[in-house]
Design a protein around this motif. Structure first.
Motif, PDB file in Angstrom:
ATOM      1  N   SER A  10       0.918  -1.326  -0.055  1.00 46.74           N
ATOM      2  CA  SER A  10       0.033   0.063  -0.121  1.00 46.74           C
ATOM      3  C   SER A  10       0.849   0.975  -0.039  1.00 46.74           C
ATOM      4  O   SER A  10       0.430   2.321  -0.243  1.00 46.74           O
ATOM      5  CB  SER A  10      -0.888   0.148   1.151  1.00 46.74           C
ATOM      6  N   ASP A  11       1.912   1.033   0.218  1.00 38.81           N
ATOM      7  CA  ASP A  11       2.977   2.378   0.151  1.00 38.81           C
ATOM      8  C   ASP A  11       3.079   2.649  -1.176  1.00 38.81           C
ATOM      9  O   ASP A  11       3.368   2.042  -2.374  1.00 38.81           O
ATOM     10  CB  ASP A  11       4.446   1.889   0.665  1.00 38.81           C
ATOM     11  N   THR A  12       2.955   4.056  -1.350  1.00 40.52           N
ATOM     12  CA  THR A  12       2.916   4.917  -2.556  1.00 40.52           C
ATOM     13  C   THR A  12       4.247   4.490  -3.271  1.00 40.52           C
ATOM     14  O   THR A  12       4.094   4.259  -4.618  1.00 40.52           O
ATOM     15  CB  THR A  12       2.571   6.307  -2.223  1.00 40.52           C
ATOM     16  N   MET A  13       5.355   4.596  -2.955  1.00 38.19           N
ATOM     17  CA  MET A  13       6.581   4.220  -3.559  1.00 38.19           C
ATOM     18  C   MET A  13       6.569   2.980  -4.195  1.00 38.19           C
ATOM     19  O   MET A  13       6.899   2.533  -5.566  1.00 38.19           O
ATOM     20  CB  MET A  13       7.663   4.629  -2.630  1.00 38.19           C
ATOM     21  N   VAL A  14       6.208   1.927  -3.394  1.00 38.97           N
ATOM     22  CA  VAL A  14       6.312   0.423  -3.986  1.00 38.97           C
ATOM     23  C   VAL A  14       5.096   0.225  -4.730  1.00 38.97           C
ATOM     24  O   VAL A  14       5.532  -0.385  -5.768  1.00 38.97           O
ATOM     25  CB  VAL A  14       6.185  -0.159  -2.540  1.00 38.97           C
ATOM     26  N   ASN A  15       3.895   0.578  -4.326  1.00 44.76           N
ATOM     27  CA  ASN A  15       2.969   0.351  -5.354  1.00 44.76           C
ATOM     28  C   ASN A  15       3.079   0.904  -6.632  1.00 44.76           C
ATOM     29  O   ASN A  15       2.699   0.390  -7.734  1.00 44.76           O
ATOM     30  CB  ASN A  15       1.581   0.975  -4.712  1.00 44.76           C
TER      31      ASN A  15
ATOM     32  N   LEU B 117      13.726   2.276 -13.394  1.00 40.37           N
ATOM     33  CA  LEU B 117      15.171   2.334 -13.199  1.00 40.37           C
ATOM     34  C   LEU B 117      15.433   1.141 -12.001  1.00 40.37           C
ATOM     35  O   LEU B 117      14.681   1.390 -10.862  1.00 40.37           O
ATOM     36  CB  LEU B 117      15.783   3.346 -13.011  1.00 40.37           C
ATOM     37  N   LEU B 118      16.455   0.349 -12.291  1.00 43.40           N
ATOM     38  CA  LEU B 118      16.693  -0.435 -11.216  1.00 43.40           C
ATOM     39  C   LEU B 118      17.159   0.276  -9.974  1.00 43.40           C
ATOM     40  O   LEU B 118      16.925  -0.433  -8.769  1.00 43.40           O
ATOM     41  CB  LEU B 118      17.935  -1.335 -11.596  1.00 43.40           C
ATOM     42  N   SER B 119      17.690   1.493  -9.858  1.00 42.54           N
ATOM     43  CA  SER B 119      18.048   2.089  -8.652  1.00 42.54           C
ATOM     44  C   SER B 119      16.690   2.378  -7.875  1.00 42.54           C
ATOM     45  O   SER B 119      16.924   2.256  -6.332  1.00 42.54           O
ATOM     46  CB  SER B 119      18.901   3.388  -9.125  1.00 42.54           C
ATOM     47  N   ARG B 120      15.842   2.640  -8.491  1.00 39.21           N
ATOM     48  CA  ARG B 120      14.489   2.797  -7.789  1.00 39.21           C
ATOM     49  C   ARG B 120      13.904   1.649  -7.209  1.00 39.21           C
ATOM     50  O   ARG B 120      13.561   1.528  -6.100  1.00 39.21           O
ATOM     51  CB  ARG B 120      13.370   3.481  -8.646  1.00 39.21           C
ATOM     52  N   VAL B 121      14.122   0.468  -7.771  1.00 43.27           N
ATOM     53  CA  VAL B 121      13.910  -0.853  -7.215  1.00 43.27           C
ATOM     54  C   VAL B 121      14.563  -1.018  -5.802  1.00 43.27           C
ATOM     55  O   VAL B 121      14.092  -1.477  -4.896  1.00 43.27           O
ATOM     56  CB  VAL B 121      13.911  -1.842  -8.397  1.00 43.27           C
ATOM     57  N   GLN B 122      15.854  -0.932  -6.054  1.00 42.88           N
ATOM     58  CA  GLN B 122      16.960  -1.323  -5.093  1.00 42.88           C
ATOM     59  C   GLN B 122      16.307  -0.187  -3.762  1.00 42.88           C
ATOM     60  O   GLN B 122      16.523  -0.578  -2.661  1.00 42.88           O
ATOM     61  CB  GLN B 122      18.271  -0.891  -5.319  1.00 42.88           C
TER      62      GLN B 122
ATOM     63  N   LEU C 245      15.900 -10.826  -1.320  1.00 43.22           N
ATOM     64  CA  LEU C 245      15.878  -9.231  -1.435  1.00 43.22           C
ATOM     65  C   LEU C 245      17.311  -8.745  -1.109  1.00 43.22           C
ATOM     66  O   LEU C 245      17.626  -7.757  -1.729  1.00 43.22           O
ATOM     67  CB  LEU C 245      14.849  -8.605  -0.385  1.00 43.22           C
ATOM     68  N   GLU C 246      18.063  -9.283  -0.213  1.00 42.53           N
ATOM     69  CA  GLU C 246      19.366  -8.832   0.098  1.00 42.53           C
ATOM     70  C   GLU C 246      20.164  -9.032  -1.037  1.00 42.53           C
ATOM     71  O   GLU C 246      21.317  -8.406  -1.270  1.00 42.53           O
ATOM     72  CB  GLU C 246      19.933  -9.720   1.465  1.00 42.53           C
ATOM     73  N   SER C 247      19.875 -10.194  -1.729  1.00 44.62           N
ATOM     74  CA  SER C 247      20.974 -10.457  -2.757  1.00 44.62           C
ATOM     75  C   SER C 247      20.883  -9.287  -3.967  1.00 44.62           C
ATOM     76  O   SER C 247      21.832  -9.091  -4.719  1.00 44.62           O
ATOM     77  CB  SER C 247      20.586 -11.829  -3.350  1.00 44.62           C
ATOM     78  N   THR C 248      19.624  -8.444  -3.942  1.00 46.40           N
ATOM     79  CA  THR C 248      19.603  -7.530  -5.084  1.00 46.40           C
ATOM     80  C   THR C 248      20.384  -6.536  -4.617  1.00 46.40           C
ATOM     81  O   THR C 248      20.430  -5.361  -5.499  1.00 46.40           O
ATOM     82  CB  THR C 248      18.135  -7.298  -5.151  1.00 46.40           C
ATOM     83  N   LEU C 249      20.727  -6.052  -3.552  1.00 42.95           N
ATOM     84  CA  LEU C 249      21.562  -4.924  -2.843  1.00 42.95           C
ATOM     85  C   LEU C 249      22.867  -5.002  -2.873  1.00 42.95           C
ATOM     86  O   LEU C 249      23.618  -4.216  -2.585  1.00 42.95           O
ATOM     87  CB  LEU C 249      21.008  -4.496  -1.646  1.00 42.95           C
ATOM     88  N   ILE C 250      23.596  -6.335  -3.231  1.00 41.30           N
ATOM     89  CA  ILE C 250      24.933  -6.411  -3.133  1.00 41.30           C
ATOM     90  C   ILE C 250      25.725  -5.454  -4.125  1.00 41.30           C
ATOM     91  O   ILE C 250      26.618  -4.815  -3.694  1.00 41.30           O
ATOM     92  CB  ILE C 250      25.548  -7.903  -3.338  1.00 41.30           C
ATOM     93  N   TYR C 251      25.116  -5.502  -5.122  1.00 39.45           N
ATOM     94  CA  TYR C 251      25.672  -4.662  -6.384  1.00 39.45           C
ATOM     95  C   TYR C 251      24.919  -3.543  -6.792  1.00 39.45           C
ATOM     96  O   TYR C 251      23.676  -3.470  -6.834  1.00 39.45           O
ATOM     97  CB  TYR C 251      26.281  -5.700  -7.530  1.00 39.45           C
TER      98      TYR C 251
ATOM     99  N   ALA D 252      13.366   0.991  -2.840  1.00 44.83           N
ATOM    100  CA  ALA D 252      12.075   0.398  -2.538  1.00 44.83           C
ATOM    101  C   ALA D 252      12.388  -0.756  -1.615  1.00 44.83           C
ATOM    102  O   ALA D 252      11.867  -1.073  -0.349  1.00 44.83           O
ATOM    103  CB  ALA D 252      11.119   0.117  -3.525  1.00 44.83           C
ATOM    104  N   ILE D 253      13.357  -1.777  -1.857  1.00 48.14           N
ATOM    105  CA  ILE D 253      13.745  -2.953  -1.266  1.00 48.14           C
ATOM    106  C   ILE D 253      14.443  -2.515  -0.153  1.00 48.14           C
ATOM    107  O   ILE D 253      14.291  -2.956   1.070  1.00 48.14           O
ATOM    108  CB  ILE D 253      14.520  -3.778  -2.051  1.00 48.14           C
ATOM    109  N   ARG D 254      15.274  -1.495  -0.179  1.00 46.44           N
ATOM    110  CA  ARG D 254      16.240  -1.081   0.937  1.00 46.44           C
ATOM    111  C   ARG D 254      15.495  -0.381   2.024  1.00 46.44           C
ATOM    112  O   ARG D 254      15.784  -0.600   3.275  1.00 46.44           O
ATOM    113  CB  ARG D 254      17.339  -0.258   0.698  1.00 46.44           C
ATOM    114  N   GLU D 255      14.449   0.476   1.755  1.00 48.38           N
ATOM    115  CA  GLU D 255      13.890   1.504   2.413  1.00 48.38           C
ATOM    116  C   GLU D 255      12.673   0.899   2.933  1.00 48.38           C
ATOM    117  O   GLU D 255      11.977   1.417   3.989  1.00 48.38           O
ATOM    118  CB  GLU D 255      13.715   2.632   1.907  1.00 48.38           C
TER     119      GLU D 255
END
Length: 636
Positions: free
Chosen positions: A104-109, A171-176, A241-247, A178-181
C-alpha cells in the motif's frame, strides 16, 4: 477452497501463517490489557473482512492491495502491542499486516504498477517488449549441454537478468531503493514479531471460514509450528531481497549509449559492489541458513506437538485432508541437514560426462568462501576480457576478446573461492568453451553389408585420421551408433584456414583412404567453423557360386557370411579377354543372387565381379580405392 489465481495461494499461505483468531489469555504487565484486546479484536475484524474481500473480489495483482486497509490494520495492531506487550494476537497480526502494508506504500505500489504495465505491454511501444520475450523462454538449462557459454551470444547468456532490467522502466536504482527502504525493514519487523510468538509454546490461533473466503469452511487452528514455517518463508524472501542490494545497477536512463557505458568492464556504476555490499552478501547467507533452521524447528514442533491434533493446519498421517507422511518429513529433514552442511563446510561434487570428451570430474565447492569474498567488480573479476559496443540504433554487441581457446582465460577460475583449486583448463572444459573455439567435425557412418539387427545391436568402433596441408595430423577413436551423428571438436586450431588433404578411416582392418563424391569439395580446419559428412563403409562381398543355364548365368554371393542384407552394388561382367562392363545396379535390402540374361552365348568365358557403390547425398565420403569382390568365371 475457492481460489481464482496464484495470487490467492500466496495469500492463503500467509493467512494460515499469520492470521490471528482466538488465543489463550496471555495477560502480563501491559499498560492496559483490556484496551489492548479491544484494539486487536477491531484489527482482527478488519482483517477477516478484507481477507474475505481479497479472495472473493477482483484482485488480480499485488498492486491491488492498496485498496485494502492494511495500513490501518497494522497501526491498530501496533497500538495493541504498545498497550500490552504480551498480546500475541496483536504481534501476529502486526507481522502479517506489516508485509501487506508495504504494497500500500505509494513508492512500492507505483513501482509494482509500472512493472505490471511493462509486462502486460500496456505502455506505448511495449507490445514487443524484450521483457515479454524473455519471460517466454526458460532461463534454466534442461541438461548439462545447455550449461555451456555461447560466446557469440554472451550478452543473453551472462547478462540475462541485467538485460531484462536494462530494457523497461522503472530504473533498477528505484527498485533497489524500495527494497532497502521499504521491503526489508518490513521483513525485519515481521520476523521480530514472529520470533516473539515462537517463544510462547502455548501459541494458538483460530482461522475462521470467512478468513479462508467461505463462511462454510471448517475452522482450523494454527500452532507455533506454522509460525516457524512462516518465519522460514520470510527469511528466504529476505535472503533474495538482500541479494539484489549487493551490487549497484545505477542507470540514468535506458538509452543505448548509457547501457553500453554501464556494461564496460571498468564501469563503477553498474554491476559494481555497493558500499555495504559485503554485509549484504553475508545477510544473504545468514537469512538463507535462518530459513532452513526455522524449517527444522517447525518440523520438530510438528512431530512433537501439533502434528497429531485433528484441528491443526498441517497434520502427520498417511491420508486425509492437510496431512503429510512421516517418511516425507524424514526426507525433508535429511536434505535440510545436507544443505546446511553444504553452506558451512567444503563439499565435493562428482560431475559425470562433464565435458565434450565425456570425462568425469570431482569439483570442490565452498559456498561460505563465495559469500565472504564477493568481488567488487564481477565484470573484471570473473569474466575474461570482453568488449561491449553499440550495434545499430538500439542494440548492443558483446564479444570476448580472445581469438583462440588458449587465450580465453578467466581472471579467477575459483570464482572468489567458490570452487577451491579450480583451474582455468578445468573450468573451460566444464563450460565447454573448447567447443566454441574448436573446429567441429561431425559425421555419421553407413555400414553396408551387415544385417540391420547386428548393426543396431553392436554399433561400430572406428578411428578417424585427418591430415592437413600444414602436415598436422588429428586422430580420434569413436564408438558410433547406427543412424546417429558423432561430433569431434578439434581444439588445437587457429583462425588460419588449414585445408584437409587426407581423410582416413580405420574400422578394424587398418586405415582406409577416403575421398569426396564432390570433386570440388574443399574443407578447412579453422577455429569456430564446422563440417559435416557421411562415411560409407563397404564390406567386400564374396562370390560363392556360379552356374550356367541355357540362356542365362546365375551368380550368388555373401556379405560377412550373410546371404541377404542391406547393400549397394553394381554387377560387372567381362566376356572373354574384354573389359569389365556394368550389367546391373542393386540397392537396398536384397537376396544376394543375380541372374544374367544379357546375350549369353555358348562357348564364351564370362567373368563376374561386384563393385561397391555409393548411395547418398550431401557431403559423402567413400573409399578412395574402389572396393570389389572376388571374381568367378564360367563358360556356358
Amino acid at each position: 477452497m475457492r481460489v481464482k489465481s496464484p495470487l490467492y495461494f500466496l495469500l492463503l499461505f500467509l493467512l494460515i501463517a499469520f492470521v490471528p483468531g482466538c488465543e489463550e489469555n496471555q495477560t502480563g504487565e501491559g499498560t492496559d490489557p483490556t484496551a489492548s484486546k479491544q484494539k486487536s479484536d477491531a484489527a482482527y475484524k478488519m482483517m477477516e473482512d478484507d481477507m474475505y474481500m481479497m479472495i472473493n473480489g477482483n484482485f488480480q495483482n499485488a498492486s491491488d492491495f492498496d485498496q485494502l486497509r492494511w495500513k490501518q490494520m497494522n497501526a491498530t495492531f501496533r497500538e495493541a502491542i504498545t498497550l500490552d506487550p504480551n498480546n500475541y494476537t496483536a504481534k501476529y497480526g502486526a507481522a502479517l499486516s506489516e508485509i501487506f502494508a508495504v504494497y500500500s506504500d505509494t513508492m512500492v505500489n507505483n513501482l509494482i504498477k509500472q512493472f505490471e504495465s511493462a509486462m502486460n505491454g500496456e505502455n506505448t511501444g511495449m507490445n514487443n517488449s524484450p521483457v515479454l520475450g524473455s519471460l517466454k523462454k526458460s532461463l534454466i538449462p534442461a541438461n548439462t549441454q545447455q550449461m555451456r557459454i555461447p560466446t557469440e551470444n554472451i550478452a543473453a547468456a551472462l547478462f540475462s537478468v541485467q538485460k531484462l532490467a536494462l530494457v523497461d522502466p522503472p530504473l533498477l536504482s528505484r527498485v533497489q531503493a524500495a527494497i532497502r527502504e521499504k521491503l526489508l525493514p518490513a521483513m525485519e519487523y515481521a520476523k521480530a514479531r514472529l520470533a516473539e510468538c515462537e517463544s510462547n509454546p502455548n501459541f494458538t490461533f483460530t482461522v475462521t471460514g470467512r478468513m479462508q473466503g467461505d463462511n462454510n469452511f471448517d475452522i482450523v487452528t494454527i500452532y507455533v509450528t506454522e509460525v516457524y514455517f512462516t518465519d522460514a518463508l520470510l527469511n528466504m524472501m529476505a535472503s533474495v531481497l538482500e541479494s539484489t542490494l549487493i551490487y549497484k545497477f545505477d542507470l540514468a536512463d535506458y538509452n543505448q549509449a548509457t547501457i553500453v557505458a554501464a556494461l564496460q568492464p571498468t564501469s563503477t556504476n553498474f554491476f559494481y559492489m555497493n558500499t555495504d555490499g559485503q554485509t549484504r552478501a553475508q545477510n544473504v547467507k545468514n537469512d538463507f541458513l535462518g530459513a532452513l533452521n526455522k524449517m527444522k524447528q517447525g518440523i520438530s514442533s510438528l512431530e512433537t506437538f501439533s502434528g497429531r491434533r485433528p484441528d491443526a493446519v498441517v497434520k502427520i498421517g498417511n491420508s486425509g485432508d492437510r496431512t503429510i507422511k512421516q517418511q516425507d518429513i524424514d526426507t525433508v529433514k535429511k536434505y535440510l541437514d545436507k544443505v546446511i552442511n553444504a553452506f558451512n563446510t567444503e563439499q565435493t561434487i562428482d560431475i559425470i560426462d562433464g565435458d565434450s570428451d565425456g570425462n568425469d570430474y570431482t569439483v570442490r565447492v565452498n559456498i561460505a568462501n563465495f559469500f565472504a569474498n564477493m568481488p567488487q567488480n564481477p565484470k573484471t573479476a570473473f569474466l575474461p576480457a570482453y568488449t561491449v559496443e553499440a550495434s545499430g540504433t538500439d542494440d548492443i554487441k558483446f564479444k570476448f576478446n580472445a581469438q583462440t581457446y588458449a587465450d580465453f582465460t578467466f581472471p579467477d577460475p575459483t570464482m572468489a573461492g567458490l570452487f577451491p583449486g579450480m583451474t582455468n583448463e578445468t573450468l573451460k572444459r566444464l563450460l565447454r568453451i573448447d567447443e566454441e573455439f574448436a573446429f567441429r567435425f561431425a559425421f555419421n557412418a553407413l555400414k553396408f553389408g551387415a544385417q540391420d539387427p547386428w548393426w543396431s545391436s553392436n554399433g561400430l568402433d572406428v578411428t578417424v585420421r585427418l591430415t592437413t596441408q600444414s602436415n598436422k595430423v588429428y586422430t580420434k577413436s569413436f564408438s558410433i551408433d547406427p543412424y546417429e551423428d558423432t561430433e569431434w571438436f578439434i581444439k588445437d586450431v587457429t583462425n588460419t584456414p588449414d585445408m584437409i588433404t587426407r581423410a582416413e578411416l580405420n574400422y578394424g582392418n587398418g586405415y582406409v583412404d577416403y575421398t569426396s563424391l564432390d570433386t570440388n569439395l574443399r574443407v578447412y580446419v579453422q577455429s569456430k567453423s564446422d563440417f559435416y559428412c557421411q562415411f560409407h563403409i563397404y564390406t567386400a562381398p564374396v562370390l560363392t557360386g556360379i552356374q550356367a543355364f541355357t540362356n542365362s548365368i546365375q551368380v550368388n554371393w555373401t556379405v560377412e557370411g550373410q546371404q541377404s542384407g542391406y547393400s549397394y552394388f553394381i554387377m560387372e561382367r567381362k566376356a572373354g579377354s574384354g573389359n569389365f562392363e556394368d550389367q546391373q545396379s542393386f540397392g537396398g535390402w536384397m537376396s544376394y543372387s543375380y541372374n544374367d540374361w544379357n546375350n549369353i552365348a555358348p562357348g564364351i568365358n564370362y567373368t563376374y565381379r561386384l563393385r561397391c557403390q555409393a548411395w547418398s547425398w550431401g557431403n559423402t565420403l567413400v573409399p578412395y580405392n574402389t572396393v570389389y569382390s572376388n571374381t568367378l568365371s564360367i563358360t556356358p
